[in-house]
Design an enzyme around this catalytic site. Sequence first.
Site, short mmCIF file in Angstrom:
data_model
loop_
_atom_site.label_atom_id
_atom_site.label_comp_id
_atom_site.label_asym_id
_atom_site.label_seq_id
_atom_site.Cartn_x
_atom_site.Cartn_y
_atom_site.Cartn_z
N LYS A 1 33.01 37.96 -29.20
CA LYS A 1 33.99 39.02 -29.46
C LYS A 1 34.71 38.65 -30.76
O LYS A 1 35.63 37.81 -30.77
CB LYS A 1 35.00 39.14 -28.32
CG LYS A 1 34.36 39.28 -26.92
CD LYS A 1 34.24 37.97 -26.22
CE LYS A 1 34.00 38.06 -24.73
NZ LYS A 1 32.90 38.83 -24.28
N HIS B 1 40.65 36.98 -17.55
CA HIS B 1 39.44 36.81 -18.35
C HIS B 1 39.63 35.77 -19.45
O HIS B 1 38.75 35.59 -20.30
CB HIS B 1 39.08 38.18 -18.96
CG HIS B 1 37.68 38.30 -19.46
ND1 HIS B 1 37.38 38.61 -20.76
CD2 HIS B 1 36.48 38.15 -18.84
CE1 HIS B 1 36.08 38.66 -20.93
NE2 HIS B 1 35.50 38.38 -19.79
N ASP C 1 46.33 17.34 -24.00
CA ASP C 1 47.52 16.60 -24.43
C ASP C 1 48.45 17.42 -25.33
O ASP C 1 49.28 16.84 -26.05
CB ASP C 1 47.13 15.31 -25.16
CG ASP C 1 46.48 14.29 -24.24
OD1 ASP C 1 46.73 14.36 -23.01
OD2 ASP C 1 45.71 13.44 -24.72
N ASP D 1 38.65 42.83 -43.83
CA ASP D 1 38.77 42.52 -45.26
C ASP D 1 38.25 41.11 -45.53
O ASP D 1 37.28 40.69 -44.93
CB ASP D 1 40.21 42.74 -45.72
CG ASP D 1 40.65 44.20 -45.54
OD1 ASP D 1 39.77 45.08 -45.56
OD2 ASP D 1 41.86 44.44 -45.38
N LYS E 1 39.98 32.22 -21.52
CA LYS E 1 39.29 30.93 -21.56
C LYS E 1 40.15 29.97 -22.37
O LYS E 1 40.29 30.13 -23.59
CB LYS E 1 37.91 31.03 -22.20
CG LYS E 1 36.90 31.87 -21.40
CD LYS E 1 36.93 33.32 -21.76
CE LYS E 1 35.81 34.07 -21.06
NZ LYS E 1 35.95 35.51 -21.14
N HIS F 1 27.24 37.85 -26.79
CA HIS F 1 28.43 37.86 -25.94
C HIS F 1 29.72 37.60 -26.72
O HIS F 1 30.81 37.63 -26.15
CB HIS F 1 28.27 36.82 -24.83
CG HIS F 1 29.31 36.89 -23.77
ND1 HIS F 1 30.36 35.99 -23.67
CD2 HIS F 1 29.48 37.76 -22.73
CE1 HIS F 1 31.12 36.29 -22.64
NE2 HIS F 1 30.61 37.36 -22.05
#
Length: 502
Positions: free
Chosen positions: A422, A246, A253, A427, A248, A420
Amino acid sequence: GVTRHAYLGKDMPTWMSDISGLIDAHSPDLWFLSYVCLEILAVTLVIDAVMKSRTSQGAVAWSVALIAMPLVVVPAYLMFGQRRFQGYVRALREGNIKLRQLAQFVIAEMHAKYQPQGDIGSDWPSGKVLEQLATMPFTRGNETHLLVDGEQTFNAIFDAIEQAKDYILVQFYILRDDRLGVLFQQKLIERAAAGVRIYLMYDSIGSYGLSRRYRRQLHRAGIKAVAFRTKPINFLGRLQINFRNHRKIVVVDGEKAFLGGLNVGDEYLGRHRRLTPWRDTHLVIQGPAVQAAQLCFLEDWHWLTDTLPALNWRAETRPANQTLLVLPTGPADETETCQLMFVQAINSAQSRLWIVSPYFVPDEPVMKAIKLAAFRGVDVRILIPGLADRKVVQLSGYAHVVDTDIDGVSFFSYDRGFLHQKVLLVDDDTTYIGSANLDNRSFRLNFELTVITRDRAFASEVEEMLVEDFSHSHEISSAQLLQRSYLFLVAARMARLFSPLQ
Protein backbone atom coordinates in the site's frame (compact mmCIF):
# COMPACT_ATOMS: atom_id res chain seq x y z
CA GLY A 1 -48.80 -38.63 8.78
CA VAL A 2 -45.41 -38.35 10.49
CA THR A 3 -45.36 -35.42 12.89
CA ARG A 4 -42.40 -33.58 14.43
CA HIS A 5 -43.29 -35.49 17.62
CA ALA A 6 -42.31 -38.75 15.89
CA TYR A 7 -39.18 -37.14 14.50
CA LEU A 8 -38.06 -36.08 17.98
CA GLY A 9 -38.72 -39.57 19.32
CA LYS A 10 -41.12 -41.35 21.65
CA ASP A 11 -39.24 -40.27 24.74
CA MET A 12 -39.71 -36.54 24.13
CA PRO A 13 -40.20 -34.65 27.46
CA THR A 14 -43.72 -33.47 28.29
CA TRP A 15 -42.78 -29.76 28.17
CA MET A 16 -41.34 -30.15 24.66
CA SER A 17 -44.48 -31.96 23.57
CA ASP A 18 -46.64 -29.11 24.89
CA ILE A 19 -44.58 -26.44 23.09
CA SER A 20 -44.50 -28.47 19.89
CA GLY A 21 -48.24 -28.89 20.01
CA LEU A 22 -48.73 -25.17 20.54
CA ILE A 23 -46.59 -24.40 17.49
CA ASP A 24 -48.55 -26.97 15.44
CA ALA A 25 -51.85 -25.43 16.48
CA HIS A 26 -50.93 -21.82 15.93
CA SER A 27 -48.00 -21.92 13.50
CA PRO A 28 -49.66 -19.78 10.76
CA ASP A 29 -50.46 -17.03 13.24
CA LEU A 30 -47.06 -17.26 14.90
CA TRP A 31 -45.23 -17.15 11.60
CA PHE A 32 -47.25 -14.14 10.46
CA LEU A 33 -46.67 -12.32 13.77
CA SER A 34 -42.96 -13.11 13.62
CA TYR A 35 -42.74 -11.78 10.07
CA VAL A 36 -44.54 -8.55 11.00
CA CYS A 37 -42.18 -8.03 13.95
CA LEU A 38 -39.21 -8.67 11.69
CA GLU A 39 -40.45 -6.13 9.15
CA ILE A 40 -41.00 -3.55 11.90
CA LEU A 41 -37.44 -4.15 13.07
CA ALA A 42 -36.23 -3.89 9.47
CA VAL A 43 -37.99 -0.53 9.02
CA THR A 44 -36.43 0.70 12.28
CA LEU A 45 -33.00 -0.33 11.04
CA VAL A 46 -33.65 1.38 7.69
CA ILE A 47 -34.12 4.63 9.60
CA ASP A 48 -30.91 3.91 11.50
CA ALA A 49 -29.08 3.20 8.22
CA VAL A 50 -30.33 6.43 6.63
CA MET A 51 -29.29 8.46 9.68
CA LYS A 52 -25.92 6.81 10.31
CA SER A 53 -24.63 5.19 7.12
CA ARG A 54 -21.14 6.15 6.07
CA THR A 55 -22.19 6.87 2.46
CA SER A 56 -25.42 7.53 0.58
CA GLN A 57 -24.74 4.43 -1.53
CA GLY A 58 -24.42 2.38 1.63
CA ALA A 59 -27.68 3.78 3.01
CA VAL A 60 -29.54 2.87 -0.19
CA ALA A 61 -27.99 -0.62 -0.36
CA TRP A 62 -28.82 -1.41 3.26
CA SER A 63 -32.34 0.04 3.02
CA VAL A 64 -33.31 -1.96 -0.05
CA ALA A 65 -31.79 -5.15 1.31
CA LEU A 66 -33.43 -4.76 4.76
CA ILE A 67 -36.91 -4.37 3.29
CA ALA A 68 -36.52 -7.03 0.59
CA MET A 69 -34.75 -9.73 2.65
CA PRO A 70 -35.25 -8.96 6.35
CA LEU A 71 -34.66 -12.53 7.53
CA VAL A 72 -31.10 -12.51 6.17
CA VAL A 73 -30.18 -8.83 6.24
CA VAL A 74 -31.41 -7.81 9.71
CA PRO A 75 -28.80 -9.99 11.47
CA ALA A 76 -26.19 -8.89 8.92
CA TYR A 77 -26.92 -5.23 9.59
CA LEU A 78 -26.67 -5.69 13.34
CA MET A 79 -23.22 -7.24 12.85
CA PHE A 80 -21.83 -5.23 9.91
CA GLY A 81 -23.85 -2.03 9.61
CA GLN A 82 -22.58 -0.05 12.59
CA ARG A 83 -20.91 3.23 11.66
CA ARG A 84 -18.52 3.66 14.56
CA PHE A 85 -16.78 1.39 17.03
CA GLN A 86 -18.82 2.69 19.94
CA GLY A 87 -17.01 0.71 22.61
CA TYR A 88 -13.66 2.18 21.60
CA VAL A 89 -15.20 5.66 21.28
CA ARG A 90 -16.52 5.45 24.82
CA ALA A 91 -13.16 4.21 26.09
CA LEU A 92 -11.42 7.20 24.51
CA ARG A 93 -13.89 9.61 26.08
CA GLU A 94 -13.79 8.01 29.51
CA GLY A 95 -10.23 6.73 29.30
CA ASN A 96 -7.68 6.59 32.03
CA ILE A 97 -6.50 10.06 32.94
CA LYS A 98 -2.90 8.79 32.95
CA LEU A 99 -3.20 7.82 29.27
CA ARG A 100 -4.55 11.26 28.36
CA GLN A 101 -1.81 12.98 30.32
CA LEU A 102 0.86 10.79 28.73
CA ALA A 103 -0.46 11.49 25.23
CA GLN A 104 -0.49 15.23 25.92
CA PHE A 105 3.08 15.07 27.22
CA VAL A 106 4.40 13.09 24.24
CA ILE A 107 2.72 15.34 21.68
CA ALA A 108 3.91 18.47 23.47
CA GLU A 109 7.47 17.10 23.39
CA MET A 110 7.17 16.50 19.66
CA HIS A 111 6.01 20.07 19.12
CA ALA A 112 8.66 21.58 21.34
CA LYS A 113 11.75 19.58 20.35
CA TYR A 114 11.27 17.88 17.00
CA GLN A 115 9.12 20.00 14.73
CA PRO A 116 10.69 20.82 11.35
CA GLN A 117 12.35 24.21 11.04
CA GLY A 118 9.84 26.95 10.26
CA ASP A 119 6.12 26.50 9.70
CA ILE A 120 5.45 23.31 7.74
CA GLY A 121 2.24 24.81 6.39
CA SER A 122 3.89 27.87 4.86
CA ASP A 123 5.41 25.98 1.92
CA TRP A 124 3.26 22.84 2.10
CA PRO A 125 -0.39 23.44 3.11
CA SER A 126 -1.11 19.70 3.08
CA GLY A 127 1.19 19.28 6.05
CA LYS A 128 -1.08 21.21 8.38
CA VAL A 129 -4.11 19.26 7.17
CA LEU A 130 -2.38 15.93 7.78
CA GLU A 131 -1.28 17.02 11.25
CA GLN A 132 -4.89 17.88 12.07
CA LEU A 133 -5.98 14.41 10.94
CA ALA A 134 -3.23 12.72 12.97
CA THR A 135 -3.62 15.04 16.00
CA MET A 136 0.20 14.82 16.06
CA PRO A 137 2.90 16.88 14.36
CA PHE A 138 5.44 16.01 11.71
CA THR A 139 8.82 15.46 13.31
CA ARG A 140 12.32 16.00 11.97
CA GLY A 141 15.42 13.99 12.79
CA ASN A 142 14.10 10.64 11.58
CA GLU A 143 15.66 7.92 9.45
CA THR A 144 13.58 5.56 7.31
CA HIS A 145 14.52 2.57 5.19
CA LEU A 146 12.45 0.49 2.77
CA LEU A 147 11.94 -3.24 3.27
CA VAL A 148 10.60 -4.54 -0.02
CA ASP A 149 9.73 -8.17 0.67
CA GLY A 150 9.07 -10.63 3.45
CA GLU A 151 12.64 -11.88 3.73
CA GLN A 152 14.07 -8.38 4.17
CA THR A 153 11.33 -7.41 6.59
CA PHE A 154 11.50 -10.36 8.95
CA ASN A 155 15.29 -10.56 8.89
CA ALA A 156 15.34 -6.94 10.05
CA ILE A 157 12.60 -7.51 12.66
CA PHE A 158 14.30 -10.64 14.04
CA ASP A 159 17.63 -8.85 14.23
CA ALA A 160 16.03 -6.00 16.20
CA ILE A 161 14.22 -8.46 18.50
CA GLU A 162 17.48 -10.27 19.27
CA GLN A 163 19.04 -6.94 20.30
CA ALA A 164 16.13 -5.84 22.52
CA LYS A 165 17.17 -4.94 26.06
CA ASP A 166 14.02 -3.66 27.80
CA TYR A 167 10.77 -4.27 25.90
CA ILE A 168 9.16 -5.19 22.60
CA LEU A 169 5.75 -4.04 21.38
CA VAL A 170 4.12 -6.25 18.72
CA GLN A 171 0.85 -5.71 16.88
CA PHE A 172 -0.32 -7.59 13.78
CA TYR A 173 -3.64 -8.17 12.06
CA ILE A 174 -2.67 -11.75 11.17
CA LEU A 175 -0.58 -14.01 13.37
CA ARG A 176 -0.39 -17.60 12.16
CA ASP A 177 0.76 -20.83 13.75
CA ASP A 178 2.89 -21.81 10.75
CA ARG A 179 6.62 -21.90 10.05
CA LEU A 180 7.09 -18.14 10.17
CA GLY A 181 4.69 -17.77 13.07
CA VAL A 182 6.51 -20.43 15.12
CA LEU A 183 9.89 -18.83 14.37
CA PHE A 184 8.48 -15.45 15.39
CA GLN A 185 7.15 -17.01 18.59
CA GLN A 186 10.51 -18.60 19.37
CA LYS A 187 12.33 -15.27 18.93
CA LEU A 188 9.95 -13.62 21.38
CA ILE A 189 10.16 -16.46 23.90
CA GLU A 190 13.97 -16.29 23.81
CA ARG A 191 13.95 -12.57 24.61
CA ALA A 192 11.31 -13.05 27.31
CA ALA A 193 13.60 -15.62 28.93
CA ALA A 194 16.33 -12.96 28.93
CA GLY A 195 14.10 -10.61 30.91
CA VAL A 196 12.74 -8.49 28.07
CA ARG A 197 9.12 -7.38 28.54
CA ILE A 198 6.91 -8.31 25.57
CA TYR A 199 3.44 -6.96 24.81
CA LEU A 200 1.69 -8.66 21.88
CA MET A 201 -1.62 -7.81 20.17
CA TYR A 202 -3.27 -9.66 17.31
CA ASP A 203 -6.70 -9.19 15.73
CA SER A 204 -9.23 -11.81 16.79
CA ILE A 205 -10.76 -12.00 13.28
CA GLY A 206 -7.57 -11.79 11.25
CA SER A 207 -5.91 -14.39 13.50
CA TYR A 208 -8.98 -16.59 14.00
CA GLY A 209 -6.98 -19.75 13.25
CA LEU A 210 -4.34 -19.14 15.91
CA SER A 211 -4.15 -22.29 18.02
CA ARG A 212 -4.63 -22.46 21.79
CA ARG A 213 -1.31 -24.25 22.07
CA TYR A 214 0.46 -21.32 20.40
CA ARG A 215 -1.17 -18.85 22.80
CA ARG A 216 -0.48 -21.00 25.86
CA GLN A 217 3.21 -21.16 24.97
CA LEU A 218 3.33 -17.36 24.79
CA HIS A 219 1.67 -16.96 28.17
CA ARG A 220 3.86 -19.61 29.82
CA ALA A 221 6.91 -17.66 28.66
CA GLY A 222 5.61 -14.55 30.44
CA ILE A 223 4.58 -12.77 27.24
CA LYS A 224 1.49 -10.62 27.63
CA ALA A 225 -0.55 -11.54 24.54
CA VAL A 226 -4.11 -10.33 23.90
CA ALA A 227 -6.57 -10.46 21.00
CA PHE A 228 -8.05 -7.22 19.72
CA ARG A 229 -11.82 -7.64 19.74
CA THR A 230 -15.04 -5.89 20.60
CA LYS A 231 -15.61 -5.48 24.32
CA PRO A 232 -19.42 -5.56 24.69
CA ILE A 233 -20.96 -2.50 26.34
CA ASN A 234 -24.52 -3.51 25.39
CA PHE A 235 -26.37 -6.03 23.20
CA LEU A 236 -25.40 -4.31 19.93
CA GLY A 237 -21.83 -4.08 21.14
CA ARG A 238 -21.67 -7.87 21.18
CA LEU A 239 -22.46 -7.84 17.47
CA GLN A 240 -19.83 -5.29 16.41
CA ILE A 241 -17.58 -7.84 14.74
CA ASN A 242 -17.02 -5.83 11.58
CA PHE A 243 -14.33 -3.59 13.07
CA ARG A 244 -10.80 -4.93 12.68
CA ASN A 245 -7.40 -3.76 13.87
CA HIS A 246 -5.40 -3.90 10.66
CA ARG A 247 -2.27 -2.19 12.02
CA LYS A 248 1.20 -3.73 11.86
CA ILE A 249 3.58 -2.40 14.51
CA VAL A 250 6.80 -3.66 16.07
CA VAL A 251 8.67 -1.31 18.42
CA VAL A 252 11.92 -2.28 20.14
CA ASP A 253 13.04 -0.36 23.26
CA GLY A 254 11.35 2.80 21.96
CA GLU A 255 14.24 3.25 19.53
CA LYS A 256 13.23 1.39 16.38
CA ALA A 257 9.82 0.81 14.79
CA PHE A 258 8.68 -1.46 11.95
CA LEU A 259 5.47 -0.39 10.18
CA GLY A 260 3.84 -1.30 6.87
CA GLY A 261 1.83 -3.98 5.13
CA LEU A 262 3.22 -7.37 6.17
CA ASN A 263 1.70 -9.76 8.70
CA VAL A 264 3.15 -12.88 10.32
CA GLY A 265 2.35 -15.79 8.04
CA ASP A 266 4.13 -18.06 5.57
CA GLU A 267 2.39 -16.42 2.60
CA TYR A 268 4.32 -13.20 3.30
CA LEU A 269 7.51 -15.14 2.59
CA GLY A 270 6.13 -16.42 -0.72
CA ARG A 271 5.03 -19.82 0.59
CA HIS A 272 1.38 -19.60 -0.49
CA ARG A 273 0.56 -22.28 -3.05
CA ARG A 274 -1.17 -19.77 -5.38
CA LEU A 275 -0.42 -16.18 -4.26
CA THR A 276 3.30 -16.26 -4.86
CA PRO A 277 5.69 -14.55 -5.03
CA TRP A 278 4.26 -12.10 -2.49
CA ARG A 279 5.09 -8.43 -3.16
CA ASP A 280 4.85 -6.16 -0.12
CA THR A 281 6.48 -3.12 1.47
CA HIS A 282 7.43 -2.38 5.06
CA LEU A 283 9.44 0.37 6.77
CA VAL A 284 11.98 0.53 9.57
CA ILE A 285 12.03 3.88 11.38
CA GLN A 286 14.36 5.46 13.92
CA GLY A 287 14.01 8.87 15.52
CA PRO A 288 11.22 10.89 17.18
CA ALA A 289 8.50 9.36 14.95
CA VAL A 290 8.93 6.11 16.90
CA GLN A 291 7.19 7.83 19.82
CA ALA A 292 4.08 8.31 17.69
CA ALA A 293 4.04 4.61 16.78
CA GLN A 294 4.36 3.73 20.48
CA LEU A 295 1.51 6.03 21.40
CA CYS A 296 -0.73 4.43 18.77
CA PHE A 297 0.08 0.98 20.14
CA LEU A 298 -0.48 2.14 23.71
CA GLU A 299 -4.00 3.44 23.01
CA ASP A 300 -5.01 0.06 21.57
CA TRP A 301 -3.31 -1.78 24.43
CA HIS A 302 -5.06 0.32 27.05
CA TRP A 303 -8.40 -0.28 25.35
CA LEU A 304 -7.89 -4.03 25.70
CA THR A 305 -6.18 -4.31 29.08
CA ASP A 306 -6.77 -1.05 31.01
CA THR A 307 -3.03 -1.04 31.72
CA LEU A 308 -0.18 1.30 30.75
CA PRO A 309 3.24 -0.38 30.58
CA ALA A 310 6.24 1.84 31.28
CA LEU A 311 7.91 2.74 27.98
CA ASN A 312 10.90 4.77 26.83
CA TRP A 313 9.80 8.21 25.64
CA ARG A 314 13.27 9.67 25.08
CA ALA A 315 13.85 10.25 21.38
CA GLU A 316 17.19 10.61 19.64
CA THR A 317 17.46 12.39 16.29
CA ARG A 318 19.17 10.69 13.36
CA PRO A 319 21.64 12.26 10.88
CA ALA A 320 19.31 11.59 7.92
CA ASN A 321 16.98 14.23 9.42
CA GLN A 322 13.91 13.04 7.51
CA THR A 323 10.52 14.63 8.16
CA LEU A 324 7.86 12.05 9.11
CA LEU A 325 4.30 11.82 10.32
CA VAL A 326 2.73 8.66 11.74
CA LEU A 327 -0.99 8.91 11.03
CA PRO A 328 -3.31 6.44 12.80
CA THR A 329 -6.88 6.16 11.50
CA GLY A 330 -9.90 4.14 12.53
CA PRO A 331 -13.64 3.82 13.19
CA ALA A 332 -13.34 5.58 16.56
CA ASP A 333 -12.24 8.85 14.89
CA GLU A 334 -14.66 11.77 14.90
CA THR A 335 -14.23 12.10 11.13
CA GLU A 336 -13.50 9.56 8.39
CA THR A 337 -9.80 10.23 8.78
CA CYS A 338 -8.46 7.57 6.42
CA GLN A 339 -10.60 8.66 3.49
CA LEU A 340 -9.73 12.31 4.13
CA MET A 341 -6.03 11.42 4.18
CA PHE A 342 -6.27 9.88 0.72
CA VAL A 343 -8.36 12.73 -0.67
CA GLN A 344 -5.87 15.27 0.65
CA ALA A 345 -2.91 13.33 -0.76
CA ILE A 346 -4.52 13.15 -4.20
CA ASN A 347 -5.60 16.80 -4.18
CA SER A 348 -2.08 17.92 -3.26
CA ALA A 349 -0.45 16.26 -6.28
CA GLN A 350 0.94 18.74 -8.81
CA SER A 351 3.09 16.63 -11.14
CA ARG A 352 2.87 12.95 -10.13
CA LEU A 353 0.48 10.60 -8.36
CA TRP A 354 1.45 6.94 -8.31
CA ILE A 355 -0.92 4.69 -6.37
CA VAL A 356 -0.33 1.04 -5.48
CA SER A 357 -3.09 -0.86 -3.70
CA PRO A 358 -4.10 -4.53 -3.55
CA TYR A 359 -7.75 -3.58 -3.00
CA PHE A 360 -8.63 -0.65 -5.25
CA VAL A 361 -12.30 -0.02 -4.46
CA PRO A 362 -12.38 3.76 -3.86
CA ASP A 363 -15.58 5.64 -3.09
CA GLU A 364 -16.91 8.56 -5.12
CA PRO A 365 -14.95 11.39 -3.40
CA VAL A 366 -11.64 9.57 -3.95
CA MET A 367 -12.42 8.77 -7.60
CA LYS A 368 -13.39 12.39 -8.25
CA ALA A 369 -10.14 13.54 -6.68
CA ILE A 370 -8.19 11.16 -8.95
CA LYS A 371 -9.97 12.47 -12.04
CA LEU A 372 -9.37 16.09 -11.02
CA ALA A 373 -5.67 15.30 -10.59
CA ALA A 374 -5.58 14.03 -14.18
CA PHE A 375 -7.38 17.17 -15.38
CA ARG A 376 -4.63 19.24 -13.67
CA GLY A 377 -2.07 17.44 -15.82
CA VAL A 378 -0.78 15.15 -13.06
CA ASP A 379 0.85 11.88 -14.13
CA VAL A 380 -1.61 9.43 -12.51
CA ARG A 381 -0.63 5.76 -12.47
CA ILE A 382 -2.53 3.11 -10.53
CA LEU A 383 -1.03 -0.34 -9.98
CA ILE A 384 -3.38 -3.14 -8.93
CA PRO A 385 -2.92 -6.93 -8.62
CA GLY A 386 -3.28 -9.16 -11.62
CA LEU A 387 -3.54 -12.15 -9.29
CA ALA A 388 -6.43 -11.80 -6.84
CA ASP A 389 -6.99 -13.20 -3.37
CA ARG A 390 -10.53 -11.78 -3.30
CA LYS A 391 -12.23 -12.04 -6.68
CA VAL A 392 -15.16 -9.76 -5.82
CA VAL A 393 -12.80 -6.92 -4.88
CA GLN A 394 -10.79 -7.41 -8.08
CA LEU A 395 -13.96 -7.28 -10.18
CA SER A 396 -15.03 -4.10 -8.42
CA GLY A 397 -11.63 -2.59 -9.22
CA TYR A 398 -12.05 -3.48 -12.88
CA ALA A 399 -15.36 -1.60 -12.89
CA HIS A 400 -13.47 1.53 -11.82
CA VAL A 401 -11.01 0.99 -14.68
CA VAL A 402 -13.90 0.83 -17.15
CA ASP A 403 -15.43 4.02 -15.76
CA THR A 404 -12.15 5.98 -15.64
CA ASP A 405 -11.47 6.24 -19.35
CA ILE A 406 -9.87 9.68 -19.27
CA ASP A 407 -6.50 10.99 -20.43
CA GLY A 408 -3.91 11.13 -17.70
CA VAL A 409 -5.07 8.11 -15.66
CA SER A 410 -3.21 4.88 -16.45
CA PHE A 411 -4.00 1.53 -14.86
CA PHE A 412 -1.46 -1.29 -14.60
CA SER A 413 -1.89 -4.93 -13.61
CA TYR A 414 0.96 -6.54 -11.66
CA ASP A 415 2.18 -9.76 -13.28
CA ARG A 416 4.84 -11.04 -10.89
CA GLY A 417 2.82 -12.81 -8.19
CA PHE A 418 0.47 -11.20 -5.69
CA LEU A 419 0.68 -7.45 -5.01
CA HIS A 420 -0.13 -6.53 -1.39
CA GLN A 421 1.78 -3.27 -0.79
CA LYS A 422 0.00 0.00 0.00
CA VAL A 423 2.05 2.91 -1.35
CA LEU A 424 1.42 6.43 -2.66
CA LEU A 425 4.12 8.58 -4.27
CA VAL A 426 3.10 12.23 -4.60
CA ASP A 427 5.28 14.54 -6.75
CA ASP A 428 9.01 14.24 -6.02
CA ASP A 429 9.08 14.47 -2.25
CA THR A 430 6.11 12.87 -0.47
CA THR A 431 5.32 9.21 0.20
CA TYR A 432 2.54 7.37 2.00
CA ILE A 433 3.31 3.80 3.12
CA GLY A 434 1.34 1.73 5.61
CA SER A 435 -1.51 -0.70 6.14
CA ALA A 436 -4.43 1.21 4.57
CA ASN A 437 -6.04 0.08 1.31
CA LEU A 438 -8.14 2.22 -1.02
CA ASP A 439 -11.41 0.58 -0.06
CA ASN A 440 -14.39 1.10 2.20
CA ARG A 441 -13.04 -1.19 4.90
CA SER A 442 -9.85 0.83 5.36
CA PHE A 443 -11.69 4.14 4.95
CA ARG A 444 -14.29 3.44 7.62
CA LEU A 445 -14.04 0.07 9.39
CA ASN A 446 -10.40 -0.79 10.09
CA PHE A 447 -7.86 0.64 12.47
CA GLU A 448 -4.94 1.53 10.16
CA LEU A 449 -1.54 3.20 10.35
CA THR A 450 0.20 5.18 7.59
CA VAL A 451 3.70 6.71 7.58
CA ILE A 452 3.93 9.95 5.59
CA THR A 453 7.46 10.99 4.64
CA ARG A 454 8.38 14.42 3.31
CA ASP A 455 11.89 13.86 1.97
CA ARG A 456 13.23 13.98 -1.58
CA ALA A 457 15.94 11.37 -1.08
CA PHE A 458 13.50 8.84 0.37
CA ALA A 459 10.90 9.64 -2.31
CA SER A 460 13.58 8.88 -4.89
CA GLU A 461 14.09 5.44 -3.32
CA VAL A 462 10.34 4.81 -3.45
CA GLU A 463 10.25 5.94 -7.09
CA GLU A 464 13.02 3.47 -7.96
CA MET A 465 11.12 0.69 -6.18
CA LEU A 466 7.87 1.46 -8.03
CA VAL A 467 9.59 1.77 -11.42
CA GLU A 468 10.77 -1.80 -10.86
CA ASP A 469 7.22 -2.86 -9.99
CA PHE A 470 5.78 -1.19 -13.09
CA SER A 471 8.37 -3.04 -15.20
CA HIS A 472 6.71 -6.29 -14.06
CA SER A 473 3.23 -5.07 -15.01
CA HIS A 474 1.18 -4.43 -18.09
CA GLU A 475 -1.16 -1.57 -18.80
CA ILE A 476 -4.90 -2.26 -18.85
CA SER A 477 -7.49 0.04 -20.38
CA SER A 478 -11.21 0.53 -20.44
CA ALA A 479 -11.29 -0.51 -24.11
CA GLN A 480 -9.59 -3.82 -23.34
CA LEU A 481 -11.98 -4.67 -20.52
CA LEU A 482 -15.02 -3.72 -22.59
CA GLN A 483 -13.98 -6.38 -25.12
CA ARG A 484 -14.36 -9.11 -22.52
CA SER A 485 -17.54 -11.14 -22.12
CA TYR A 486 -20.85 -9.57 -21.17
CA LEU A 487 -20.96 -11.84 -18.11
CA PHE A 488 -17.64 -10.39 -16.93
CA LEU A 489 -18.93 -6.82 -17.29
CA VAL A 490 -22.12 -7.65 -15.40
CA ALA A 491 -20.10 -9.30 -12.61
CA ALA A 492 -17.82 -6.25 -12.37
CA ARG A 493 -20.79 -3.89 -12.12
CA MET A 494 -22.49 -6.05 -9.52
CA ALA A 495 -19.30 -6.22 -7.47
CA ARG A 496 -18.98 -2.44 -7.51
CA LEU A 497 -22.66 -2.07 -6.56
CA PHE A 498 -21.94 -3.84 -3.28
CA SER A 499 -18.62 -2.10 -2.62
CA PRO A 500 -20.15 0.22 0.05
CA LEU A 501 -20.96 -2.91 2.08
CA GLN A 502 -17.54 -4.56 1.68
